[in-house]
Design a protein around this motif. Structure first.
Motif, PDB file in Angstrom:
ATOM      1  N   ILE A   1       9.263  -0.648   4.658  1.00  0.00           N
ATOM      2  CA  ILE A   1       8.759   0.707   4.452  1.00  0.00           C
ATOM      3  C   ILE A   1       9.803   1.437   3.612  1.00  0.00           C
ATOM      4  O   ILE A   1      10.965   1.499   3.969  1.00  0.00           O
ATOM      5  CB  ILE A   1       8.550   1.454   5.786  1.00  0.00           C
ATOM      6  CG1 ILE A   1       7.587   0.691   6.678  1.00  0.00           C
ATOM      7  CG2 ILE A   1       8.042   2.869   5.521  1.00  0.00           C
ATOM      8  CD1 ILE A   1       7.463   1.260   8.071  1.00  0.00           C
ATOM      9  N   GLN A   2       9.365   1.961   2.481  1.00  0.00           N
ATOM     10  CA  GLN A   2      10.309   2.630   1.596  1.00  0.00           C
ATOM     11  C   GLN A   2       9.756   3.953   1.141  1.00  0.00           C
ATOM     12  O   GLN A   2       8.591   4.137   0.975  1.00  0.00           O
ATOM     13  CB  GLN A   2      10.601   1.746   0.394  1.00  0.00           C
ATOM     14  CG  GLN A   2      11.763   2.218  -0.385  1.00  0.00           C
ATOM     15  CD  GLN A   2      12.220   1.162  -1.380  1.00  0.00           C
ATOM     16  OE1 GLN A   2      11.815   0.025  -1.319  1.00  0.00           O
ATOM     17  NE2 GLN A   2      13.074   1.563  -2.285  1.00  0.00           N
TER      18      GLN A   2
ATOM     19  N   GLY B   1       3.340  11.302  -1.187  1.00  0.00           N
ATOM     20  CA  GLY B   1       2.855  10.033  -1.702  1.00  0.00           C
ATOM     21  C   GLY B   1       3.932   9.161  -2.313  1.00  0.00           C
ATOM     22  O   GLY B   1       3.652   8.345  -3.177  1.00  0.00           O
ATOM     23  N   ARG B   2       5.158   9.302  -1.858  1.00  0.00           N
ATOM     24  CA  ARG B   2       6.267   8.545  -2.431  1.00  0.00           C
ATOM     25  C   ARG B   2       6.663   7.341  -1.585  1.00  0.00           C
ATOM     26  O   ARG B   2       7.527   6.583  -1.979  1.00  0.00           O
ATOM     27  CB  ARG B   2       7.479   9.443  -2.608  1.00  0.00           C
ATOM     28  CG  ARG B   2       7.242  10.510  -3.635  1.00  0.00           C
ATOM     29  CD  ARG B   2       8.477  11.310  -3.847  1.00  0.00           C
ATOM     30  NE  ARG B   2       8.221  12.318  -4.872  1.00  0.00           N
ATOM     31  CZ  ARG B   2       9.072  13.255  -5.189  1.00  0.00           C
ATOM     32  NH1 ARG B   2      10.236  13.315  -4.580  1.00  0.00           N
ATOM     33  NH2 ARG B   2       8.776  14.127  -6.119  1.00  0.00           N
TER      34      ARG B   2
ATOM     35  N   LEU C   1      -7.180  -0.485   4.160  1.00  0.00           N
ATOM     36  CA  LEU C   1      -7.612   0.848   4.597  1.00  0.00           C
ATOM     37  C   LEU C   1      -6.837   1.310   5.824  1.00  0.00           C
ATOM     38  O   LEU C   1      -6.452   2.485   5.923  1.00  0.00           O
ATOM     39  CB  LEU C   1      -9.113   0.846   4.888  1.00  0.00           C
ATOM     40  CG  LEU C   1     -10.025   0.761   3.670  1.00  0.00           C
ATOM     41  CD1 LEU C   1     -11.478   0.637   4.102  1.00  0.00           C
ATOM     42  CD2 LEU C   1      -9.828   1.973   2.775  1.00  0.00           C
ATOM     43  N   LEU C   2      -6.602   0.399   6.757  1.00  0.00           N
ATOM     44  CA  LEU C   2      -5.847   0.756   7.959  1.00  0.00           C
ATOM     45  C   LEU C   2      -4.407   1.121   7.604  1.00  0.00           C
ATOM     46  O   LEU C   2      -3.902   2.164   8.036  1.00  0.00           O
ATOM     47  CB  LEU C   2      -5.876  -0.398   8.968  1.00  0.00           C
ATOM     48  CG  LEU C   2      -5.028  -0.210  10.216  1.00  0.00           C
ATOM     49  CD1 LEU C   2      -5.552   0.947  11.053  1.00  0.00           C
ATOM     50  CD2 LEU C   2      -4.987  -1.481  11.027  1.00  0.00           C
ATOM     51  N   LEU C   3      -3.743   0.286   6.831  1.00  0.00           N
ATOM     52  CA  LEU C   3      -2.337   0.524   6.503  1.00  0.00           C
ATOM     53  C   LEU C   3      -2.153   1.789   5.664  1.00  0.00           C
ATOM     54  O   LEU C   3      -1.209   2.548   5.871  1.00  0.00           O
ATOM     55  CB  LEU C   3      -1.752  -0.676   5.765  1.00  0.00           C
ATOM     56  CG  LEU C   3      -1.662  -1.983   6.548  1.00  0.00           C
ATOM     57  CD1 LEU C   3      -1.131  -3.096   5.659  1.00  0.00           C
ATOM     58  CD2 LEU C   3      -0.822  -1.826   7.795  1.00  0.00           C
ATOM     59  N   SER C   4      -3.048   2.023   4.709  1.00  0.00           N
ATOM     60  CA  SER C   4      -2.897   3.198   3.853  1.00  0.00           C
ATOM     61  C   SER C   4      -3.229   4.500   4.575  1.00  0.00           C
ATOM     62  O   SER C   4      -2.913   5.575   4.082  1.00  0.00           O
ATOM     63  CB  SER C   4      -3.749   3.058   2.597  1.00  0.00           C
ATOM     64  OG  SER C   4      -5.114   2.999   2.940  1.00  0.00           O
TER      65      SER C   4
ATOM     66  N   VAL D   1       0.841  -1.199   0.000  1.00  0.00           N
ATOM     67  CA  VAL D   1       0.000   0.000   0.000  1.00  0.00           C
ATOM     68  C   VAL D   1       0.876   1.249   0.000  1.00  0.00           C
ATOM     69  O   VAL D   1       2.006   1.237   0.478  1.00  0.00           O
ATOM     70  CB  VAL D   1      -0.941   0.051   1.239  1.00  0.00           C
ATOM     71  CG1 VAL D   1      -1.895  -1.114   1.238  1.00  0.00           C
ATOM     72  CG2 VAL D   1      -0.156   0.081   2.530  1.00  0.00           C
ATOM     73  N   ASN D   2       0.316   2.323  -0.542  1.00  0.00           N
ATOM     74  CA  ASN D   2       0.944   3.642  -0.427  1.00  0.00           C
ATOM     75  C   ASN D   2       0.629   4.190   0.952  1.00  0.00           C
ATOM     76  O   ASN D   2      -0.498   4.073   1.429  1.00  0.00           O
ATOM     77  CB  ASN D   2       0.393   4.592  -1.491  1.00  0.00           C
ATOM     78  CG  ASN D   2       0.845   4.220  -2.874  1.00  0.00           C
ATOM     79  OD1 ASN D   2       1.951   3.751  -3.071  1.00  0.00           O
ATOM     80  ND2 ASN D   2      -0.034   4.418  -3.843  1.00  0.00           N
TER      81      ASN D   2
END
Length: 163
Positions: free
Chosen positions: A162-163, A82-83, A116-119, A75-76
């Motif tokens: 995480i990147q 937004g990167r 939804l939670l992660l994004s 996910v983003n």
């Protein structure tokens, strides 16, 4: 010959006595606070957790525990530019085989809730170990809402980038 003031040693001794009393009171107060938080507050939290879900013990026995690996999530993150993105794989610990089967039936709802939670998280929300523990608890809560009741015992992050 210089005069020696008889009150001078008395003042030092009196001030030293008050400093020692103050330090002792601080030590006693700190020890009392430590004892309260360690022994009394911890047992109160266990009682509250048991009263919130009285049938949690009855739902699953140690031999019935099931582990289910969910497909990888990509996910983003909710960062301004937004990167950044998050890649995560989860293992879910369930109380019994019936809960594992129900999780399999509810896969679209489960994936939707977790995506939804992660994004909704930003990099700063996931940077510390404490925030990762909070995320684990949030995932457990959402999965229990979907499955109904306390059927999810724990969630384990088996892969997290995480990147």
């Amino acid at each position: 010959m210089p005069e020696i003031d008889a009150d001078q040693p008395k003042k030092k001794g009196s001030m030293l006595k008050w400093i020692i009393i103050l330090l002792l009171l601080l030590l006693l107060g700190g020890g009392g606070y430590f004892a309260y938080t360690t022994f009394f507050a911890a047992s109160g939290n266990a009682t509250e957790a048991a009263s919130e879900n009285p049938n949690a013990q009855a739902q699953g026995k140690p031999g019935d525990i099931q582990m289910v690996t969910l497909p990888t999530f990509l996910v983003n993150l909710a960062d301004p530019l937004g990167r950044r993105y998050l890649k995560m794989t989860l293992d879910v610990e369930l109380v019994n085989k019936a809960a594992a089967e129900e999780l399999g039936k509810q896969t679209p709802k489960v994936r939707d809730a977790i995506i939804l939670l992660l994004s909704s998280k930003s990099y700063a929300d996931l940077a510390t170990p404490e925030s990762k523990l909070v995320l684990k608890n949030e995932v457990v809560e959402r999965l229990n809402l979907i499955l109904g009741g306390a059927r999810v015992r724990n969630v384990y992050f088996t892969d997290m980038v995480i990147q």
